[in-house]
Design a protein around this motif. Structure first.
Motif, mmCIF file in Angstrom:
data_model
loop_
_atom_site.group_PDB
_atom_site.id
_atom_site.type_symbol
_atom_site.label_atom_id
_atom_site.label_comp_id
_atom_site.label_asym_id
_atom_site.label_seq_id
_atom_site.Cartn_x
_atom_site.Cartn_y
_atom_site.Cartn_z
ATOM 1 N N LEU A 143 0.840 -1.208 0.000
ATOM 2 C CA LEU A 143 0.000 0.000 0.000
ATOM 3 C C LEU A 143 0.870 1.252 0.000
ATOM 4 N N SER A 144 0.388 2.289 -0.663
ATOM 5 C CA SER A 144 1.057 3.595 -0.654
ATOM 6 C C SER A 144 0.025 4.651 -0.284
ATOM 7 N N PRO A 145 -0.320 4.775 1.007
ATOM 8 C CA PRO A 145 -1.415 5.660 1.421
ATOM 9 C C PRO A 145 -1.206 7.127 1.077
ATOM 10 N N GLY A 146 0.044 7.599 1.171
ATOM 11 C CA GLY A 146 0.322 8.986 0.810
ATOM 12 C C GLY A 146 0.063 10.002 1.899
ATOM 13 N N VAL A 147 -0.552 9.584 3.020
ATOM 14 C CA VAL A 147 -0.897 10.520 4.098
ATOM 15 C C VAL A 147 -0.561 9.866 5.437
ATOM 16 N N ALA A 148 0.080 10.627 6.314
ATOM 17 C CA ALA A 148 0.416 10.161 7.655
ATOM 18 C C ALA A 148 -0.115 11.129 8.695
ATOM 19 N N ILE A 149 -0.405 10.613 9.888
ATOM 20 C CA ILE A 149 -0.707 11.473 11.031
ATOM 21 C C ILE A 149 0.623 11.821 11.689
ATOM 22 N N ARG A 150 0.985 13.085 11.619
ATOM 23 C CA ARG A 150 2.276 13.513 12.167
ATOM 24 C C ARG A 150 2.200 13.776 13.662
ATOM 25 N N ALA A 151 1.069 14.287 14.120
ATOM 26 C CA ALA A 151 0.887 14.546 15.553
ATOM 27 C C ALA A 151 -0.602 14.656 15.836
ATOM 28 N N GLN A 152 -0.964 14.358 17.082
ATOM 29 C CA GLN A 152 -2.364 14.446 17.490
ATOM 30 C C GLN A 152 -2.430 14.688 18.986
ATOM 31 N N ALA A 153 -3.432 15.451 19.420
ATOM 32 C CA ALA A 153 -3.636 15.694 20.849
ATOM 33 C C ALA A 153 -5.123 15.766 21.141
ATOM 34 N N MET A 154 -5.485 15.264 22.309
ATOM 35 C CA MET A 154 -6.862 15.379 22.786
ATOM 36 C C MET A 154 -6.844 16.025 24.160
ATOM 37 N N THR A 155 -7.716 17.008 24.377
ATOM 38 C CA THR A 155 -7.767 17.730 25.639
ATOM 39 C C THR A 155 -9.188 17.741 26.204
ATOM 40 N N THR A 156 -9.273 17.942 27.510
ATOM 41 C CA THR A 156 -10.545 18.214 28.169
ATOM 42 C C THR A 156 -10.388 19.496 28.983
ATOM 43 N N ASP A 157 -11.465 19.908 29.629
ATOM 44 C CA ASP A 157 -11.466 21.204 30.293
ATOM 45 C C ASP A 157 -10.565 21.247 31.517
ATOM 46 N N THR A 158 -10.026 22.425 31.766
ATOM 47 C CA THR A 158 -9.355 22.741 33.020
ATOM 48 C C THR A 158 -10.167 23.823 33.724
ATOM 49 N N ALA A 159 -9.698 24.247 34.873
ATOM 50 C CA ALA A 159 -10.441 25.246 35.654
ATOM 51 C C ALA A 159 -10.628 26.546 34.884
ATOM 52 N N THR A 160 -9.736 26.834 33.920
ATOM 53 C CA THR A 160 -9.847 28.106 33.186
ATOM 54 C C THR A 160 -11.118 28.184 32.353
ATOM 55 N N SER A 161 -11.712 27.037 32.014
ATOM 56 C CA SER A 161 -12.950 27.062 31.222
ATOM 57 C C SER A 161 -14.096 27.721 31.985
ATOM 58 N N PHE A 162 -14.012 27.737 33.311
ATOM 59 C CA PHE A 162 -15.128 28.227 34.114
ATOM 60 C C PHE A 162 -14.754 29.414 34.999
ATOM 61 N N ASP A 163 -13.475 29.764 35.032
ATOM 62 C CA ASP A 163 -13.061 30.939 35.796
ATOM 63 C C ASP A 163 -13.443 32.205 35.034
ATOM 64 N N GLY A 164 -13.978 33.180 35.732
ATOM 65 C CA GLY A 164 -14.239 34.476 35.130
ATOM 66 C C GLY A 164 -15.520 34.586 34.350
ATOM 67 N N ALA A 165 -16.365 33.549 34.369
ATOM 68 C CA ALA A 165 -17.671 33.582 33.707
ATOM 69 C C ALA A 165 -17.565 34.038 32.257
#
Length: 393
Positions: free
Chosen positions: A235-257
């Motif tokens: 196979l010669s797919p031609g495309v690679a995943i070079r980097a990936q990240a998954m995040t969830t919320d920290t306290a900053t999502s709710f600080d300061g309204a």
């Protein structure tokens, strides 16, 4: 550890209005078959599958894939709100990168109902209560549907901070329709003027109805393989995943309204920064981006969260056409969620399909010339954000 994760095949159904689509299992099986055909492999080569959907009973993933084959493989069902498809992709990539498997299917599908998103279980606490509590402090938000409440309030806060006018937000939909005109899988392909967009019924803050993504039905899939598997099978797919990240919320999502924070600005920034650091690629190196434009307000915020333009400069980024062909970076050449549609479980994998086609020079009229680096951004309230960097190899 296996470091090379290749995109061997992608598939996607046309996205259509609720009430006009096949059932979820047909959407899922059709997308899976398309990805298998694109990869030139058989379903018996798949070692694991991660299947994503939001509106469906448990083991709906099995119901979809049993129509493709009955091979006894692990099938894991995934639900992470609007980031569901990319969460399935994240898990599939981890399986390959860890050496646990060499060929994994990520599948997403959704059979949605018409109208604004509704909570299905009003007899128990909503997982979005922290988020809506922030938006409800904005005048007029309390009576708005859940998603409009959150993103309309965020758009209003952005206007108050940086002075962006209503036309800036409407131009995002205008661009989305212009791009989707050449995508035969998109639900809305008719061009619209800024004036038409602004004249549609007002929702909240800068948002009008034509600045809100529609409920949609559809399926999308990607097959990830190791380099070892690709070499073994020629196979010669031609495309690679070079980097990936998954995040969830920290306290900053709710600080300061701050509604901007509550709808995932920091999730986006954190995930993007991790991807840039791990890959050695910066935002100025990108050729094409598929980002989570569930509302025009979120596209405006995502330009800055992904560092495509400095904070507070999105209006200039839009007015200079830096978000489209001939500009700094083409965003949502597919038409995005606003025009392609947003079947929640399929969205992240549809973004993956579009970027894979772009990096293979198979996007037709909407091809971004010379595309070599592509960024994907998929956001789910509640919350989760997945950012993925693809490269042509």
């Amino acid at each position: 550890m296996v470091t090379d994760v290749l995109v061997a095949g992608v598939g996607m159904t046309a996205f259509v209005k609720p009430g006009t689509s096949p059932s979820y299992n047909e959407l899922g099986s059709a997308a899976a078959r398309a990805a298998l055909a694109d990869a030139s492999i058989d379903y018996r080569d798949i070692e694991q599958a991660y299947t994503g959907y939001v509106y469906g009973d448990s083991t709906s993933g099995q119901a979809a894939l049993y129509e493709v084959g009955l091979t006894g493989i692990p099938i894991v069902n995934v639900n992470n709100n609007c980031a569901t498809g990319s969460t399935a992709l994240f898990l599939a990539r981890q399986a390959i990168a860890s050496g646990s498997a060499d060929c994994v299917l990520a599948l997403g599908f959704e059979q949605m109902a018409p109208g604004a998103l509704q909570e299905l279980y009003p007899d128990r606490p909503t997982p979005l209560s922290r988020f809506t509590a922030v938006a409800d402090q904005v005048e007029g938000a309390q009576s708005a549907p859940m998603a409009i409440k959150l993103f309309g309030a965020a758009g209003l806060e952005y206007q108050q901070r940086y002075g962006a006018d209503n036309a800036t937000f409407a131009k995002v939909t205008e661009k989305a329709r212009r791009h989707a005109e050449h995508n035969d899988r998109a639900i809305f392909r008719t061009p619209l003027s800024v004036e038409e967009i602004l004249a549609s019924p007002h929702m909240l803050g800068p948002l009008t109805r034509l600045q809100c993504c529609p409920p949609t039905c559809g399926g999308a899939a990607a097959i990830l393989v190791s380099k070892r598997f690709a070499d073994k099978h020629g196979l010669s797919p031609g495309v690679a995943i070079r980097a990936q990240a998954m995040t969830t919320d920290t306290a900053t999502s709710f600080d300061g309204a701050s509604p901007i924070k509550a709808v995932g600005y920091d999730l986006t920034r954190n995930a993007a920064d991790q991807v840039y650091e791990r890959s050695g690629v910066g935002p100025d190196d990108l050729d094409v981006v598929e980002l989570h434009d569930c509302f025009t307000a979120n596209e405006i915020l995502s330009y800055e969260g992904l560092r495509l333009t400095p904070e507070g400069s999105a209006a200039k980024f839009v007015s200079d056409n830096d978000n489209s062909y001939g500009g700094k970076v083409v965003t949502n050449p597919s038409g995005g969620l606003l025009s392609k549609g947003h079947p929640l479980g399929a969205t992240g994998l549809a973004q993956c399909a579009e970027l894979t086609w772009q990096l293979r020079d198979r996007a037709g009229v909407r091809q971004v010339e010379g595309a070599r680096l592509a960024l994907q951004h998929n956001l789910g309230l509640g919350g989760a954000c997945v950012v993925t960097l693809y490269e042509r190899v």
